[in-house]
Design a protein around this motif. Structure first.
Motif, PDB file in Angstrom:
ATOM      1  N   ARG A 111      41.443  39.767  35.557  1.00 21.49           N
ATOM      2  CA  ARG A 111      40.340  38.847  35.844  1.00 21.49           C
ATOM      3  C   ARG A 111      39.586  39.317  37.100  1.00 21.49           C
ATOM      4  O   ARG A 111      38.360  39.313  37.132  1.00 21.49           O
ATOM      5  CB  ARG A 111      40.884  37.424  36.061  1.00 21.49           C
ATOM      6  N   VAL A 112      40.356  39.737  38.086  1.00 21.60           N
ATOM      7  CA  VAL A 112      39.734  40.245  39.322  1.00 21.60           C
ATOM      8  C   VAL A 112      38.920  41.500  38.998  1.00 21.60           C
ATOM      9  O   VAL A 112      37.799  41.682  39.467  1.00 21.60           O
ATOM     10  CB  VAL A 112      40.828  40.553  40.382  1.00 21.60           C
ATOM     11  N   ASN A 159      35.775  40.358  36.886  1.00 19.77           N
ATOM     12  CA  ASN A 159      34.818  39.460  37.535  1.00 19.77           C
ATOM     13  C   ASN A 159      34.399  39.894  38.933  1.00 19.77           C
ATOM     14  O   ASN A 159      33.355  39.466  39.410  1.00 19.77           O
ATOM     15  CB  ASN A 159      35.400  38.047  37.624  1.00 19.77           C
ATOM     16  N   ILE A 160      35.233  40.692  39.567  1.00 23.62           N
ATOM     17  CA  ILE A 160      34.900  41.065  40.957  1.00 23.62           C
ATOM     18  C   ILE A 160      34.678  42.571  41.106  1.00 23.62           C
ATOM     19  O   ILE A 160      33.589  43.013  41.479  1.00 23.62           O
ATOM     20  CB  ILE A 160      36.008  40.585  41.927  1.00 23.62           C
ATOM     21  N   PRO A 172      31.832  44.221  38.548  1.00 23.68           N
ATOM     22  CA  PRO A 172      30.460  43.831  38.897  1.00 23.68           C
ATOM     23  C   PRO A 172      30.027  44.342  40.276  1.00 23.68           C
ATOM     24  O   PRO A 172      28.892  44.764  40.456  1.00 23.68           O
ATOM     25  CB  PRO A 172      30.500  42.305  38.892  1.00 23.68           C
ATOM     26  N   LEU A 173      30.965  44.342  41.233  1.00 23.59           N
ATOM     27  CA  LEU A 173      30.598  44.847  42.564  1.00 23.59           C
ATOM     28  C   LEU A 173      30.333  46.351  42.524  1.00 23.59           C
ATOM     29  O   LEU A 173      29.654  46.891  43.381  1.00 23.59           O
ATOM     30  CB  LEU A 173      31.714  44.564  43.570  1.00 23.59           C
TER      31      LEU A 173
END
Lengths: 537, 342
Positions: free
Chosen positions: A446-447, A450-451, A454-455
């Motif tokens: 999930r990290v 979602n993180i 995208p970053l």
């Protein structure tokens, strides 16, 4: 656990497509008919012919490293340290020789300095050179070094510029308080960036040593071309492997030395983030010299080769014919390049994560291990992959006879590069961004979704486009592994060079150049868009 | 029951021990401050509690459940039900305030309506409702702090860990955010461990302070104990303004200072040399003072002045309400009941 499994999977995949083929290949070369034999290795080290080939390779790499630094160091200096007009334009243009496949520059200079070449005519008419001597020069080890240094000087330039820009300005300022600009340059600036310059020269040395396209085009007998000849012409894979041995050994030693040399020495340069606070040497005549130098480099390294290719193509119909001839090559290149770039981006992300983000003592060793494979020559990887995949078992047969062998070739060749690019992007994300996600109770996937991803969108796009660019131009591995009907554009070019008119070859070269430069344009456009939208946020 | 118990924690990086056998506990609903200079191991301790690092030895108990033991993590970080505010806040720049807060709720599998209810509630709590759809980059430093806190507490964690959250903001804002942290912690009653090197943060926020130095716990106690009765020279020096003078014990309850003999409690000190400790406000400039000195420096502080007084080749700090001139000869006394000897 999710993290360990995923990273472990990608590392294992990397080992399978890079390490395993080479180990397999060497294993096969010393084992056969129920016992060990070093007969081919004996040949390499005891035969005069091979010693000559090894020394040719070393001479080619050394001269190229020197020539590249003669151009790259001043170019990097002028870009970083003087108020150069049109700096952005110069910098962008200086990247072109590095981006486009080296053999296209080779074709251009061979056209210019070949027996009937335009520059050859001028030199022989006005400067008392015989046409043969000019032609002999370009088709020699020195000519190959000359062309290769045009392709590789941006490496030295880039590293020099980066080092100069990241030098702590206070170190120079404290010198300028008491000494002249040139004293500071000689006593402070240059000694501080020497490790970076030496490192860049070592990289150029290794890249030249493993270069196949230009030596093959200019008929220079070096280790990479010998591997290809032994494998493709004489079907002597054991000899090909034995020839690869000194090549691998030299490149690994140089790359390891480079890494060891860099450790601890370049902290002053590499420890700081990129900054624009570097001190500029505002000396009028130096600015004039800078402009003249950069213009000459631009003409010699970019304008002359590209315009030669354009003029050699002569007519629009040449492009039409070239496209017709290379239709399948173009389609395959785009398809294989896209798939390869996608795999490389994923591999790059996870290997880059391994090299940059894991909290383990093994992190530096892992990064070095991955990076070392960038030094493996393309032809060696090609032979290794064939040795590994050419077997009757179903899956291997499928891979060996399909586009996947080419894709694996791309992944094997360029995943060290894509991982290095991604590692540099990942470095910019603080650990806390990820930790904030896991502490709050999210799974690593999930990290990741979602993180982290995208970053990293900018980094992922950059890696994909750079990987695509390299895949499009790749020849050394593909030429050995491609199955019938799966030839890429560089292979088509290599084939038509022997039996098509020069204008078609030039037109095809231009097509390859455009196809490799296009992703860069896309990347620049996307970067601008992303920066704009970030400002808007 | 303690909400958190740290027992004999040891952590080494390579062969260097950065946390050396530390133990402390936090009662439910309390705010404990881990106070110490940079590099003393307080952030490492916090990361071990969060499960981001694993200790080499020791135990972490969260609400009576063993979370890690020896060098093994028994409960992975994501299952420890911990909220954390990082030093750099770590707000995800590509997500809005609402999305930042929602992330943890999604990870816990909460339904959309429930998620939005909780987001509204937490934004109301930190008084940031109107910024729900903003990106973090659009917010001020103080607002970002509050969003980071909102994100950490929205999942109603058993434990809230804060790693120097005020270190990157200016003094005025710092005071406001500190007040907000105090209010939010008081209202939510979430057990909190607050890491800081700033004694003001620790003293204004904490119910209990653990002073750390070089990987060890120097002293644990409430703020008054730490300030008034430091147990070590380090704590005496680190917390608040202080005077530390090397003295010789010359007899029972008598020490020799650079400016003359001084009577104080020497019980428990067997060595001849010792350090005399007193706070600036424990000395007074007065006409009939015991010792002579000359004022060499004066600073205005809210509610009075601090002076540096040169006496017998040494300088001491004294706090006084009255105004004296630099260069003026004065007499001063030290309240003997309030000095400490180390």
């Amino acid at each position: 656990m999710q993290k360990k499994l995923t990273l472990g999977f990608f590392f294992a995949l990397f080992v399978c497509v890079t390490f395993l083929p080479i180990v397999w290949m060497f294993g096969n070369s010393i084992y056969g008919d129920g016992g060990f034999s070093f007969v081919y290795y004996k040949d390499i080290f005891l035969t005069q012919k091979y010693i000559k080939v090894i020394s040719n390779s070393l001479i080619l790499a050394s001269i190229t490293a020197l020539l590249s630094s003669f151009v790259g160091i001043p170019a990097g200096f002028f870009l970083a340290k003087i108020n150069l007009p049109f700096k952005g334009f110069f910098k962008m243009c200086f990247f072109i020789p590095l981006i486009i496949p080296s053999y296209t520059t080779g074709i251009a200079w061979a056209n210019l300095l070949g027996k009937t070449g335009f520059l050859n005519n001028i030199l022989s008419q006005y400067m008392l050179f015989s046409p043969e001597s000019v032609s002999n020069f370009i088709y020699s080890i020195y000519g190959a070094s000359f062309v290769l240094s045009i392709n590789l000087f941006p490496v030295v330039m880039l590293i020099t510029e980066y080092a100069l820009k990241n030098l702590n300005p206070r170190l120079e300022e404290s010198g300028l308080v008491t000494g002249s600009v040139f004293r500071v340059l000689r006593r402070i600036t240059l000694p501080l960036i020497t490790p970076a310059i030496i490192s860049s020269m070592m990289i150029v040395f290794v890249l030249s040593l493993s270069e196949f396209g230009i030596p093959s085009l200019l008929q220079v007998n070096v280790l990479t071309t010998q591997i290809f000849t032994q494998f493709s012409a004489f079907y002597n894979e054991k000899a090909a492997t034995a020839i690869a041995f000194p090549l691998i050994a030299i490149t690994f030693v140089v790359m390891t030395l480079e890494q060891v040399y860099l450790q601890g020495k370049s902290f002053e340069i590499l420890g700081r983030r990129g900054s624009n606070s570097t001190i500029k040497y505002d000396v009028k005549w130096l600015n004039v010299v800078g402009v003249i130098f950069c213009t000459l480099v631009l003409i010699g390294c970019v304008i002359i080769p590209l315009s030669t290719l354009v003029f050699s193509a002569q007519t629009i119909s040449a492009y039409h014919d070239a496209i017709l001839l290379a239709k399948r090559g173009i389609t395959n290149s785009v398809l294989f390049g896209s798939i390869g770039a996608t795999f490389l981006t994923f591999m790059g992300f996870f290997l880059g994560y391994l090299s940059e983000k894991i909290q383990s003592r093994l992190r530096n060793s892992t990064a070095l291990f991955i990076w070392l494979f960038f030094a493996v020559p393309a032809t060696v990887l090609g032979v290794g992959l064939i040795k590994l995949c050419n077997r009757p078992e179903g899956i291997f047969q499928f891979i060996y006879g399909s586009l996947w062998i080419v894709i694996i070739g791309y992944v094997a060749r360029f995943s060290p590069l894509s991982s290095r690019i991604m590692a540099n992007y990942l470095k910019q994300i603080p650990h806390s961004m990820e930790e904030a996600g896991t502490v709050i109770g999210a799974s690593w996937y999930r990290v990741l979704g979602n993180i982290l991803l995208p970053l990293q969108s900018h980094g992922l796009i950059a890696t994909w486009l750079i990987s695509f660019m390299f895949c499009i131009g790749e020849m050394g591995t593909t030429i050995l592994v491609y199955p019938p009907g799966h030839e890429t554009l560089p292979i088509t070019l290599f084939t038509v060079m022997a039996n098509s008119p020069a204008n078609i070859v030039s037109a095809l070269s231009i097509i390859i150049v455009v196809m490799t430069l296009l992703p860069v344009g896309v990347f620049l456009a996307i970067s601008k868009y992303l920066i704009k939208s970030q400002i808007a946020q | 029951m303690n909400a958190l118990e740290v027992k004999h924690l040891i952590k080494c990086f390579d062969s260097r021990e950065v946390v050396s056998d530390i133990s402390f506990n936090v009662e439910k609903g309390q705010l404990l401050a881990l106070l110490g200079p940079s590099g003393c191991g307080k952030t490492t301790t916090l990361r071990i509690i969060a499960g981001l690092d694993i200790q080499n030895d020791g135990e972490i108990w969260i609400e009576g459940v063993l979370a890690s033991h020896g060098s093994k993590s028994l409960i992975p970080q994501r299952l420890r039900h911990i909220g954390m505010v990082f030093q750099d806040l770590a707000l995800w720049p590509h997500m809005t305030v609402c999305e930042n807060i929602e992330f943890g709720l999604k990870a816990k599998g909460l339904a959309k309506t429930e998620r939005h209810k909780k987001i509204d509630a937490v934004l109301t709590k930190v008084k940031m409702q109107k910024y729900a759809n903003e990106y973090p980059s659009r917010l001020s430093g103080g607002q970002q702090q509050l969003i980071a806190i909102a994100r950490a507490i929205v999942t109603e964690p058993k434990l809230l860990l804060m790693d120097e959250p005020l270190s990157n903001i200016d003094v005025k804002l710092r005071e406001d955010v500190r007040q907000e942290i105090r209010r939010i912690q008081h209202e939510t009653q979430i057990t909190t461990v607050y890491v800081t090197h700033d004694q003001e943060d620790a003293f204004l926020l904490a119910n209990k302070v653990v002073v750390m130095n070089a990987g060890k716990v120097e002293q644990t106690g409430n703020t008054e104990e730490i300030y008034s009765f430091p147990k070590s020279l380090f704590v005496a020096n680190f917390v608040g303004e202080s005077n530390v003078i090397d003295v010789k014990i010359v007899g029972k309850d008598k020490v020799s200072t650079p400016w003359g003999e001084f009577a104080c409690n020497t019980k428990g000190h067997e060595k001849e040399s010792a350090f005399l400790f007193f706070r600036p406000h424990q000395a007074r400039i007065e006409k009939g003072g015991q010792f002579d000195g000359v004022i060499v420096n004066r600073n205005f502080v809210i509610g009075g002045y601090t002076y540096r007084i040169s006496t017998s080749g040494r300088e001491i700090k004294v706090q006084d309400l009255a105004k004296y001139e630099v260069g003026q000869s004065v007499k001063f006394s030290i309240k003997k009941m309030e000095v400490l000897l180390f």
